[in-house]
Each structure stands twice: as structure tokens, then as C-alpha cells.
Design a protein around this motif. Structure first.
Motif, PDB file in Angstrom:
ATOM      1  N   GLY A  71     -43.411  25.752 -12.226  1.00 38.02           N
ATOM      2  CA  GLY A  71     -41.870  27.008 -13.431  1.00 38.02           C
ATOM      3  C   GLY A  71     -42.202  27.816 -13.334  1.00 38.02           C
ATOM      4  O   GLY A  71     -42.816  28.804 -12.905  1.00 38.02           O
ATOM      5  N   LYS A 142     -38.495  20.545 -12.059  1.00 34.53           N
ATOM      6  CA  LYS A 142     -39.256  21.110 -11.356  1.00 34.53           C
ATOM      7  C   LYS A 142     -39.703  19.417 -11.590  1.00 34.53           C
ATOM      8  O   LYS A 142     -40.536  19.271 -12.397  1.00 34.53           O
ATOM      9  CB  LYS A 142     -40.495  21.788 -12.018  1.00 34.53           C
ATOM     10  CG  LYS A 142     -39.696  22.781 -12.742  1.00 34.53           C
ATOM     11  CD  LYS A 142     -38.769  23.567 -11.220  1.00 34.53           C
ATOM     12  CE  LYS A 142     -40.147  24.072  -9.685  1.00 34.53           C
ATOM     13  NZ  LYS A 142     -39.132  24.177  -8.988  1.00 34.53           N
ATOM     14  N   SER A 159     -46.748  17.054  -6.811  1.00 33.91           N
ATOM     15  CA  SER A 159     -45.022  17.807  -6.860  1.00 33.91           C
ATOM     16  C   SER A 159     -43.912  17.373  -5.932  1.00 33.91           C
ATOM     17  O   SER A 159     -43.128  17.663  -5.409  1.00 33.91           O
ATOM     18  CB  SER A 159     -45.289  19.526  -6.963  1.00 33.91           C
ATOM     19  OG  SER A 159     -45.671  20.042  -7.469  1.00 33.91           O
ATOM     20  N   ARG A 470     -33.629  17.479  -7.242  1.00 31.71           N
ATOM     21  CA  ARG A 470     -35.313  16.989  -6.695  1.00 31.71           C
ATOM     22  C   ARG A 470     -34.296  17.937  -4.631  1.00 31.71           C
ATOM     23  O   ARG A 470     -35.753  18.223  -3.805  1.00 31.71           O
ATOM     24  CB  ARG A 470     -35.560  15.956  -5.937  1.00 31.71           C
ATOM     25  CG  ARG A 470     -36.248  15.548  -7.608  1.00 31.71           C
ATOM     26  CD  ARG A 470     -35.979  13.789  -7.749  1.00 31.71           C
ATOM     27  NE  ARG A 470     -36.056  13.523  -8.592  1.00 31.71           N
ATOM     28  CZ  ARG A 470     -35.578  12.321  -8.830  1.00 31.71           C
ATOM     29  NH1 ARG A 470     -35.558  11.049  -8.050  1.00 31.71           N
ATOM     30  NH2 ARG A 470     -35.828  11.932 -10.231  1.00 31.71           N
ATOM     31  N   ASP A 473     -34.705  21.751  -5.766  1.00 27.57           N
ATOM     32  CA  ASP A 473     -36.407  21.885  -5.358  1.00 27.57           C
ATOM     33  C   ASP A 473     -37.236  22.259  -4.135  1.00 27.57           C
ATOM     34  O   ASP A 473     -38.003  22.606  -3.725  1.00 27.57           O
ATOM     35  CB  ASP A 473     -36.826  20.930  -6.792  1.00 27.57           C
ATOM     36  CG  ASP A 473     -38.319  21.698  -6.724  1.00 27.57           C
ATOM     37  OD1 ASP A 473     -38.483  23.068  -7.057  1.00 27.57           O
ATOM     38  OD2 ASP A 473     -39.204  20.647  -5.871  1.00 27.57           O
ATOM     39  N   HIS A 474     -37.615  20.771  -3.473  1.00 25.04           N
ATOM     40  CA  HIS A 474     -38.033  20.385  -2.695  1.00 25.04           C
ATOM     41  C   HIS A 474     -37.709  21.789  -1.097  1.00 25.04           C
ATOM     42  O   HIS A 474     -38.203  22.277  -0.584  1.00 25.04           O
ATOM     43  CB  HIS A 474     -37.551  19.247  -1.950  1.00 25.04           C
ATOM     44  CG  HIS A 474     -38.516  18.202  -2.843  1.00 25.04           C
ATOM     45  ND1 HIS A 474     -39.170  19.164  -3.735  1.00 25.04           N
ATOM     46  CD2 HIS A 474     -38.363  17.304  -2.968  1.00 25.04           C
ATOM     47  CE1 HIS A 474     -39.774  17.466  -4.830  1.00 25.04           C
ATOM     48  NE2 HIS A 474     -38.949  16.769  -4.368  1.00 25.04           N
ATOM     49  N   GLU A 482     -37.374  30.163  -5.114  1.00 22.76           N
ATOM     50  CA  GLU A 482     -37.921  30.287  -6.165  1.00 22.76           C
ATOM     51  C   GLU A 482     -36.294  29.981  -7.008  1.00 22.76           C
ATOM     52  O   GLU A 482     -35.558  30.708  -6.791  1.00 22.76           O
ATOM     53  CB  GLU A 482     -38.223  30.700  -7.327  1.00 22.76           C
ATOM     54  CG  GLU A 482     -38.631  30.122  -9.061  1.00 22.76           C
ATOM     55  CD  GLU A 482     -39.540  30.486 -10.374  1.00 22.76           C
ATOM     56  OE1 GLU A 482     -40.590  31.028 -10.107  1.00 22.76           O
ATOM     57  OE2 GLU A 482     -38.662  31.249 -10.969  1.00 22.76           O
TER      58      GLU A 482
END
Length: 616
Positions: A71, A142, A159, A470, A473-474, A482
Motif C-alpha cells: 500500500g 488493499k 494478497s 477488490r 486492486d486485483h 497502483e
């Protein structure tokens, strides 16, 4: 930004750790590191964004404290200064480097001092017996997944789900009620995933476990509890509230643009991302930096829901260098395979397909960081379902006639319809399981605060982490990008949640304060346009003769469905007939959701557990 992984009270050979790291290397291609001792291990893959030559993980403080981190900590410089005053020293200026010293100074309470997005793991060996601490940020930006085996008292975490599953040599088992939960909310809410035994750490939560002990989950103050020191605004203080929101967003956008790599923005053409684009461009100009680059995605051909012209108008007004990304519908089958793999479990949002393609283009253009407009709808009251819920039953404010329609709006299709798709055995099985977490549902229905306040808390605490964060992020980290969320920062969340309902939804209009904040910054066409969700036009694309139709027919073949034991092949065939003859949004989304679920089931080799096998 990184990927992290590890275990406690277990053993994994070095080649197993390397395999886990390799599976999620896309999220951290710039370096890898591990620390291990008897009964525990920590590892990370690094995406270098701040202090490109430093930041080597795991971070250590002496021989007793070891940590890995995923993060960004936006107040790291301030924390480093405070810790230096206490006598701590630092080898570099990477933000995660403050974690061991901060923990040493304040114990588990160090998490309350972090301002940012993160998941982290820390092992403390100072008392002889290793103690593992896992933690997530206030929104769950995250994700962190874990498996706890009570028999061996061992815990593994990672993660990403595919990497977590690599710790085991056997095929994972289905969480049997998962299909029903998935169709009721488009991805499972709460801690449970679609795999039996695999859980996700909730937002603002710590997991603490000593070697040989049992994990304890500790809930901290999260997004729903923030709001101290926020100015009061009356129902009609729209201009004042808008000015305050704009000032907070401007400050957060400036903070989130700090990086040692170029920062881009995602510009969909809607209010939220266009406002972030405008503020980012202003910040760059005022700081004397190069022009901001903005990115939009669309589909080759003529389709509905095409927002590219709004995005271009917003980008032109802001003065960005604009990139128009296009994907070909003929490529959807291969994109679906990649998307489902990176997500690790099914997500029925069709936009997931274009999300991955968009971030692939962002990375190819040379950017490691991108700002988005995510979280604005949840915080400022931007969804039509919120509008409908607020308007329903106004003559009986304590009634719950709004409740079931609201839940149906979250689902792929209502319960009475989805149960028709199931085999008799599966209908019997799911009858004993709630499709959504019961505690949060009870609070949503009968908790304190206004209806809109309860809906906001439910969306931020349940739907947003599972369905949005999610996915973002993924699919961004799948391409080493990022994502940072100005609307997800505490100061913005706090003022948004503190607004009276009338400054969010009033007179049939949503996001009143946010529109006031955007006045004068965006083209009038963007401000005046009706709200429309950016999505894949699946009603049009799921049609006979088109690539997506043929792929769906193949994946949802009756023999495959029969092997799964959950769906009635005849009912699914009827969906195709309806979509071919009378296409509609619910039928198309149902076919899409079932397609994604079947691809996921076959990709991960998930096996039926004894409960369903016996029932069948």
C-alpha cells in the motif's frame, strides 16, 4: 505498493515460497524478499513507487520485529519525523519503513496513526514465541486473504487468492452456498470467499495470533466511525458544503499525486472521475509539473453506454494529455479468462473486463500510479437505488417497504427468480444459509440513523470493499499499476458522511454537495448529463452471431452445468432463448454472471464438498 504473503505455525519449503511469490509477481515486479524462521515466514513482491532504490522488504527493527507491507502511507514523512525525535533511525525514505519503529513505539495502537491504504503483516519475536499481526486499512483498499487450519493451528495469508491456494497441493473446495451468495450480491459480501476455508480480512480489522495459538480478530475504527471535527451544514447549505468538499478533495489529490514515478488519472466522463481529473490537472499546473495524462476506455464498434465524448470534453477542459483506449469485443473470451483468474473469485460486474484492459494500457504508456473517482457514489449518495430507497415509504418512515427492492437492486436477479435456476439439491442446501451477512443486514434494516445513513454504512462496509475495491486492486495490480482513491481518504469520507441527507439526495437529485463542489470546474455537458453507470453493453453484445454469445453458449453447455451440480441446464437454456428473442438487462446480466462463475469454477478446479455430493 506490493504483494505480501506468509504463514504462521506451518512449514513451506523455499521453492513453495518462490512459487507463491511468482504467482503474484505482476503486483510487484521490481523486487522480492523473504524472512523466515522456525514456524513462520513473511514475503513480498515490490512495485517501486516511492524511493525507487530503497524500500527493500521485509522491514526489520533489530532481531525482534519483521514486517511486510502493501500500500501507501501518505503521512509517512510526518511519522518518520516523530520517530526520529524518539531516537529511531531509518535507512531510506520509503513509506513502509516506518512500520517496525512505529509498532515498537506504540504497540498494536500504531495502526491508528497510519493515514493511507494498506494491508500489512508483522511478526514480533521479542517475547520468545512469535506473534503475527495482520491488518487492513479503514476501507479495505488493499485486500488480504487467509486460511486458518484449526487442526494444525496453522495460518497462511496472501494478497491474492491464487497465490494463497499455492500453499496447498490439493484442489480447493467450493463454499457450497457461494453461488447463491454471488447471485444475490454479484460477489460474496463479508469475510467468506467462494472457497471453503478461505476468508478475507475485513476493513479496519487486525488479526493477531501467537505461534500455537488461535487467531483473534480485532475491529478498529473504520470509515463508518470517522467524522470528528467536521463543520455542521444545514439542509440548504449546498454552496458552503460544496466549497468544503472541493477544498478537501483538492488537498487529497495533491497528497496522492506525490510519487517518484509518473501519476495518471482515469477519466470515465462522469462527475466523479472528471472532478478528480480537473483537480489533478490544476495541481500539476500550480506545482510546475508536466501535464497530467488521462485515460478512458471504450469498445470498438457502435454500442450504447459510450462515454468517450464526455471523457474527452472533461479532459480538454482540464488540459490533460488524453488517451483513448479501445478494446475489440472479439477479444472478450480471452479477456474473461484473464480477468477471472486475477480476481480469484467471480465478480458479476461486466466492467471488470474493461477495467483490466484499461490498466494494461495505463502501464504500457509508462504509468505506475493512477487516480480514480471510486467511492464518491457510496459517500455522497450517488446511486439510483439510494434515491429509490429514500423516496420509498415516505408516509411511513419507520416502514421497511424499501428494504427488499434495495436488496434486489444489489443482486444479479431477485431470490424468487434465481432459485428457479437451481437444481432441487442445491435449492435444498442453500435454504439453510443466508445469502448476505445477517448482522449487517439487520443493522441496515433496523439500525439507528436515517435510512440513507444506514445504506451508506452498509455500502461502505460491505458492498464497496467486496464488489469495487477488490476488483480495482486485483485488475490494476495485474498490470503493475497502483490505484489511489481521493474519495476514499478519511477527510473526504468524514465530511461526506457528516452531511445531512438533503445535501446528498433531495428533490430527485443525487450527490447535491458534490455537484456544487464541481461547479465551474467541469464542462456543463458533464454536469448536466443524466447519470449512467459505465459498463459493458452486454444486452447488445450477448446476441446470436456475436463472439460473446458463442463463448457463453460453449461455457454454459448442459454437460458442464450438470457436472457442477448446482444449476439446472434446462433453466439456463431457457435464458438463452429469452435473450435471443426478447433481450433485456436482467437476462443478459444473469447469463453474464453464470458465465463468469463457470469460468471461475473450471479455472480453479474447485471440487464439490461432501455436503453437495451427498445431496446429489
Amino acid at each position: 505498493m506490493c504483494r505480501i504473503y506468509g504463514y504462521l505455525n506451518a512449514f513451506a519449503a523455499p521453492n513453495a515460497l518462490r512459487a507463491v511469490a511468482a504467482i503474484q509477481r505482476h503486483g510487484g515486479p521490481d523486487g522480492t524478499g523473504t524472512a523466515r524462521d522456525q514456524g513462520w515466514a513473511l514475503g513480498n513482491n515490490r512495485l517501486a513507487v516511492v524511493d525507487l532504490d530503497g524500500g527493500r522488504q521485509p522491514y526489520r527493527l533489530g532481531e525482534g520485529i519483521t514486517a511486510v507491507f502493501n500500500g501507501e502511507i501518505y503521512n509517512a514523512d510526518e511519522l518518520r519525523g516523530q520517530l526520529r525525535a524518539k531516537g529511531y533511525t531509518f535507512e531510506d525514505r520509503c513509506d513502509g519503513g516506518v512500520i517496525p519503529a512505529l509498532y515498537d513505539a506504540y504497540g498494536d495502537d500504531f495502526l491508528s496513526r497510519l493515514d493511507g491504504m494498506y494491508s500489512l503483516a508483522l511478526v514480533d519475536r521479542r517475547n520468545g514465541r512469535p506473534r503475527l499481526l495482520l491488518a487492513t486499512d479503514h476501507l479495505g483498499m488493499k485486500p488480504l486473504y487467509y486460511r486458518w487450519d484449526p487442526g494444525s493451528r496453522s495460518l497462511h495469508f496472501s494478497s491474492e487468492i491464487p497465490a494463497l491456494l499455492a500453499f496447498s497441493t490439493s484442489n480447493p473446495s467450493l463454499w457450497e452456498p457461494g453461488l447463491d451468495a454471488y447471485l444475490s450480491s454479484r460477489t460474496p459480501f463479508g469475510e467468506q470467499t467462494m472457497f471453503a476455508g478461505v476468508r478475507v480480512l475485513p476493513p479496519a480489522t487486525s488479526l493477531v495470533c501467537e505461534l500455537g495459538g488461535v487467531p483473534e480478530l480485532v475491529r478498529r475504527s473504520g470509515a463508518a466511525e470517522d467524522g470528528v471535527g467536521i463543520p455542521y451544514f444545514g439542509d440548504h447549505d449546498e454552496a458552503a458544503a460544496g466549497a468544503d468538499v472541493r477544498a478537501r478533495l483538492r488537498q487529497e489529490v495533491g497528497r496522492l499525486m506525490v510519487a517518484d514515478v509518473p501519476v495518471a488519472v482515469i477519466t470515465s466522463g462522469g462527475l466523479d472521475s472528471s472532478l478528480i481529473t480537473a483537480l489533478a490537472a490544476q495541481h500539476a499546473a500550480e506545482a510546475g509539473r508536466p501535464r497530467v495524462h488521462s485515460f478512458n476506455i471504450a469498445y470498438r464498434g457502435a454500442w450504447s453506454f459510450d462515454e468517450r465524448h464526455f471523457a474527452r470534453e472533461a479532459a480538454t477542459r482540464a488540459g490533460t494529455v488524453h488517451h483513448q483506449v479501445e478494446i475489440d469485443p472479439a477479444d472478450f473470451p480471452s479477456l474473461i479468462e484473464d480477468t477471472v483468474w486475477h480476481l480469484g473469485q467471480p465478480n458479476a460486474d461486466p466492467i471488470a473486463l474493461s477495467t483490466g484492459a484499461l490498466f494494461a494500457a495505463v502501464r504500457k504508456a509508462g504509468f505506475k500510479v493512477a487516480l480514480t473517482g471510486d467511492a464518491a457514489d457510496e459517500v455522497f449518495g450517488g446511486y439510483d437505488r439510494m434515491l429509490a430507497a429514500v423516496a420509498a415509504g415516505t408516509d411511513h418512515p419507520d416502514g421497511d417497504d424499501w428494504f427488499q427492492p434495495y436488496l434486489d437492486s444489489l443482486a444479479v436477479l431477485p431470490a424468487r427468480l434465481r432459485h428457479r435456476l437451481y437444481t432441487e439439491e442445491y435449492r435444498t442446501l442453500v435454504a439453510d444459509y443466508p445469502a448476505l451477512p445477517e448482522g449487517p443486514l439487520e443493522t441496515l434494516r433496523h439500525g439507528s440513523g436515517s435510512r440513507l445513513r444506514r445504506i451508506t454504512d452498509f455500502e461502505l462496509g460491505q458492498r464497496f470493499p467486496a464488489y469495487h475495491l477488490r476488483r480495482v486492486d486485483h485488475l490494476s495490480m495485474a498490470h503493475s499499476v497502483e490505484v489511489r482513491l481521493p474519495f476514499g481518504q478519511r477527510s473526504v469520507l468524514a465530511v461526506g458522511r457528516a452531511l445531512p441527507d438533503a445535501l446528498r439526495i433531495r428533490d430527485g437529485r443525487v450527490k447535491r454537495a458534490l455537484y456544487s463542489a464541481a461547479a465551474g470546474l467541469l464542462p456543463q455537458s458533464v454536469l448536466d448529463r443524466p447519470k449512467q453507470p459505465f459498463t459493458l453493453p452486454i444486452v447488445e453484445m450477448l446476441a446470436p452471431g456475436l463472439p460473446l454469445w458463442d463463448f457463453a453458449r460453449d461455457v454454459l453447455h448442459r454437460d458442464r452445468l450438470a457436472a457442477g451440480g448446482q444449476l439446472d441446464p434446462r433453466e439456463v437454456r431457457g435464458l438463452f432463448t429469452t435473450q435471443a428473442q426478447r433481450p433485456d438487462a436482467t437476462t443478459a446480466l444473469t447469463l453474464w454472471a453464470l458465465l463468469i462463475h463457470e469460468v471461475w469454477r473450471e479455472q480453479f478446479g474447485a471440487v464439490r464438498t461432501e455436503a453437495l455430493a451427498v445431496a446429489a
